[in-house]
Design a protein around this motif. Structure first.
Motif, PDB file in Angstrom:
ATOM      1  N   LYS A  46       0.799  -1.224   0.000  1.00 53.86           N
ATOM      2  CA  LYS A  46       0.000   0.000   0.000  1.00 53.86           C
ATOM      3  C   LYS A  46       0.835   1.278   0.000  1.00 53.86           C
ATOM      4  O   LYS A  46       0.290   2.371  -0.030  1.00 53.86           O
ATOM      5  CB  LYS A  46      -0.928   0.017   1.228  1.00 53.86           C
ATOM      6  CG  LYS A  46      -1.854  -1.180   1.335  1.00 53.86           C
ATOM      7  CD  LYS A  46      -2.706  -1.347   0.084  1.00 53.86           C
ATOM      8  CE  LYS A  46      -3.599  -2.578   0.193  1.00 53.86           C
ATOM      9  NZ  LYS A  46      -4.312  -2.843  -1.077  1.00 53.86           N
ATOM     10  N   GLY A  47       2.168   1.154   0.031  1.00 50.84           N
ATOM     11  CA  GLY A  47       3.012   2.345   0.088  1.00 50.84           C
ATOM     12  C   GLY A  47       3.395   2.869  -1.291  1.00 50.84           C
ATOM     13  O   GLY A  47       2.737   2.579  -2.292  1.00 50.84           O
ATOM     14  N   VAL A  48       4.484   3.640  -1.336  1.00 44.94           N
ATOM     15  CA  VAL A  48       4.958   4.237  -2.582  1.00 44.94           C
ATOM     16  C   VAL A  48       5.640   3.176  -3.444  1.00 44.94           C
ATOM     17  O   VAL A  48       6.463   2.397  -2.956  1.00 44.94           O
ATOM     18  CB  VAL A  48       5.949   5.383  -2.299  1.00 44.94           C
ATOM     19  CG1 VAL A  48       6.541   5.937  -3.588  1.00 44.94           C
ATOM     20  CG2 VAL A  48       5.256   6.492  -1.526  1.00 44.94           C
ATOM     21  N   LYS A  49       5.288   3.162  -4.725  1.00 48.29           N
ATOM     22  CA  LYS A  49       5.880   2.212  -5.667  1.00 48.29           C
ATOM     23  C   LYS A  49       6.733   2.982  -6.684  1.00 48.29           C
ATOM     24  O   LYS A  49       6.259   3.948  -7.274  1.00 48.29           O
ATOM     25  CB  LYS A  49       4.798   1.426  -6.399  1.00 48.29           C
ATOM     26  CG  LYS A  49       3.847   0.681  -5.478  1.00 48.29           C
ATOM     27  CD  LYS A  49       2.713   0.049  -6.259  1.00 48.29           C
ATOM     28  CE  LYS A  49       1.645  -0.491  -5.318  1.00 48.29           C
ATOM     29  NZ  LYS A  49       0.831   0.594  -4.740  1.00 48.29           N
ATOM     30  N   ILE A  50       7.962   2.540  -6.872  1.00 47.81           N
ATOM     31  CA  ILE A  50       8.835   3.114  -7.894  1.00 47.81           C
ATOM     32  C   ILE A  50       9.042   2.057  -8.965  1.00 47.81           C
ATOM     33  O   ILE A  50       9.562   0.973  -8.696  1.00 47.81           O
ATOM     34  CB  ILE A  50      10.181   3.562  -7.304  1.00 47.81           C
ATOM     35  CG1 ILE A  50       9.953   4.686  -6.296  1.00 47.81           C
ATOM     36  CG2 ILE A  50      11.136   4.011  -8.402  1.00 47.81           C
ATOM     37  CD1 ILE A  50      11.217   5.169  -5.607  1.00 47.81           C
ATOM     38  N   LEU A  74       5.657   6.083  -9.038  1.00 49.80           N
ATOM     39  CA  LEU A  74       6.626   6.966  -9.676  1.00 49.80           C
ATOM     40  C   LEU A  74       7.456   6.132 -10.641  1.00 49.80           C
ATOM     41  O   LEU A  74       8.051   5.127 -10.252  1.00 49.80           O
ATOM     42  CB  LEU A  74       7.528   7.596  -8.617  1.00 49.80           C
ATOM     43  CG  LEU A  74       8.656   8.518  -9.062  1.00 49.80           C
ATOM     44  CD1 LEU A  74       8.111   9.758  -9.760  1.00 49.80           C
ATOM     45  CD2 LEU A  74       9.506   8.921  -7.863  1.00 49.80           C
ATOM     46  N   VAL A  75       7.455   6.512 -11.917  1.00 55.02           N
ATOM     47  CA  VAL A  75       8.238   5.802 -12.926  1.00 55.02           C
ATOM     48  C   VAL A  75       9.628   6.416 -12.999  1.00 55.02           C
ATOM     49  O   VAL A  75       9.777   7.643 -13.033  1.00 55.02           O
ATOM     50  CB  VAL A  75       7.550   5.881 -14.305  1.00 55.02           C
ATOM     51  CG1 VAL A  75       8.449   5.302 -15.391  1.00 55.02           C
ATOM     52  CG2 VAL A  75       6.218   5.136 -14.276  1.00 55.02           C
ATOM     53  N   LEU A  76      10.643   5.572 -13.024  1.00 59.36           N
ATOM     54  CA  LEU A  76      12.030   6.015 -13.024  1.00 59.36           C
ATOM     55  C   LEU A  76      12.774   5.340 -14.159  1.00 59.36           C
ATOM     56  O   LEU A  76      12.761   4.116 -14.277  1.00 59.36           O
ATOM     57  CB  LEU A  76      12.681   5.663 -11.687  1.00 59.36           C
ATOM     58  CG  LEU A  76      14.146   6.032 -11.478  1.00 59.36           C
ATOM     59  CD1 LEU A  76      14.323   7.552 -11.503  1.00 59.36           C
ATOM     60  CD2 LEU A  76      14.653   5.457 -10.165  1.00 59.36           C
ATOM     61  N   VAL A  93       0.641  10.215 -15.064  1.00 56.67           N
ATOM     62  CA  VAL A  93       1.635   9.348 -14.426  1.00 56.67           C
ATOM     63  C   VAL A  93       2.853  10.170 -14.005  1.00 56.67           C
ATOM     64  O   VAL A  93       3.342  11.008 -14.765  1.00 56.67           O
ATOM     65  CB  VAL A  93       2.060   8.217 -15.391  1.00 56.67           C
ATOM     66  CG1 VAL A  93       3.218   7.405 -14.806  1.00 56.67           C
ATOM     67  CG2 VAL A  93       0.876   7.310 -15.700  1.00 56.67           C
ATOM     68  N   ASN A  94       3.325   9.943 -12.802  1.00 55.20           N
ATOM     69  CA  ASN A  94       4.512  10.646 -12.305  1.00 55.20           C
ATOM     70  C   ASN A  94       5.762   9.950 -12.823  1.00 55.20           C
ATOM     71  O   ASN A  94       5.876   8.728 -12.730  1.00 55.20           O
ATOM     72  CB  ASN A  94       4.536  10.613 -10.778  1.00 55.20           C
ATOM     73  CG  ASN A  94       3.227  11.085 -10.174  1.00 55.20           C
ATOM     74  OD1 ASN A  94       2.853  12.247 -10.311  1.00 55.20           O
ATOM     75  ND2 ASN A  94       2.514  10.182  -9.524  1.00 55.20           N
TER      76      ASN A  94
END
Length: 203
Positions: A46-50, A74-76, A93-94
């Motif tokens: 449930k947290g931040v996904k990179i 967040l896409v990297l 999308v970030n």
């Protein structure tokens, strides 16, 4: 803050450096999309996904997964040719493209995603700092290589002058380009001439 970093196929050394950097600051879990448990990990997290990838089939494989929870994703990538940025922006999308092709688009109010983006951008700035791209940032041997490049010498001639191998010359040039965030020898020569005041700064 907890981060889930999702690795997609090709994952190069610069991104691995970021993982190490983030692990020193956050609680980080890394999972490969080829991992048999990938889907269950993704569903339960449930947290931040990179999402980290440099592959040309990036969007086709995992685009729907990104869109399902784009507010906390967040896409990297380092390869901006991979990103169809118009599509990313249109879908909200970030994403962050790493140096030397640095660009970013953030469309989230999720403070944890923004904090993760700040951490990555801080790493990028530190990576690029190299004393404002000054020749002072280079070692004595690297400066010697640049000086001989400016004289029009090729790798073999430089190697002969410095009593080193052709491979060592290529390694020096590769290290210089990485250090000052340039792409090729032509840019390196132009930059060095600018530094020496031989030509005007390019816009």
């Amino acid at each position: 803050m907890n981060l889930l970093i999702i690795v997609h196929n090709s994952f190069d050394s610069i991104n691995n450096e970021i993982i190490i950097y983030l692990k020193n600051k956050q609680k980080v879990q890394v999972v490969d999309v080829d991992n048999s448990n990938f889907k269950s990990i993704l569903e339960n997290y449930k947290g931040v996904k990179i999402w980290a990838s440099n592959c040309s089939n990036f969007l086709g494989d995992i685009w729907e997964d990104i869109l399902q929870d784009k507010s906390s994703s967040l896409v990297l990538t380092e390869n901006n040719s991979v990103l169809k940025t118009d599509k990313f922006i249109a879908q909200g999308v970030n994403f962050i493209v790493l140096p030397p092709n640095q660009c970013l688009y953030l469309n989230t109010k999720n403070h944890k995603v923004l904090r993760a983006a700040v951490e990555i951008l801080t790493w990028s700035v530190d990576k690029m700092k190299i004393k404002e791209r000054s020749l002072v940032a280079l070692s004595r041997k690297e400066n010697e290589v640049v000086n001989l490049l400016l004289q029009g010498l090729d790798d073999r001639e430089i190697a002969k002058q410095l009593f080193i191998s052709d491979k060592t010359v290529r390694n020096h040039i590769s290290n210089i380009l990485q250090k000052i965030c340039l792409r090729n020898r032509t840019q390196l020569v132009l930059w060095a001439l600018q530094e020496m005041g031989e030509i005007e700064q390019l816009s």
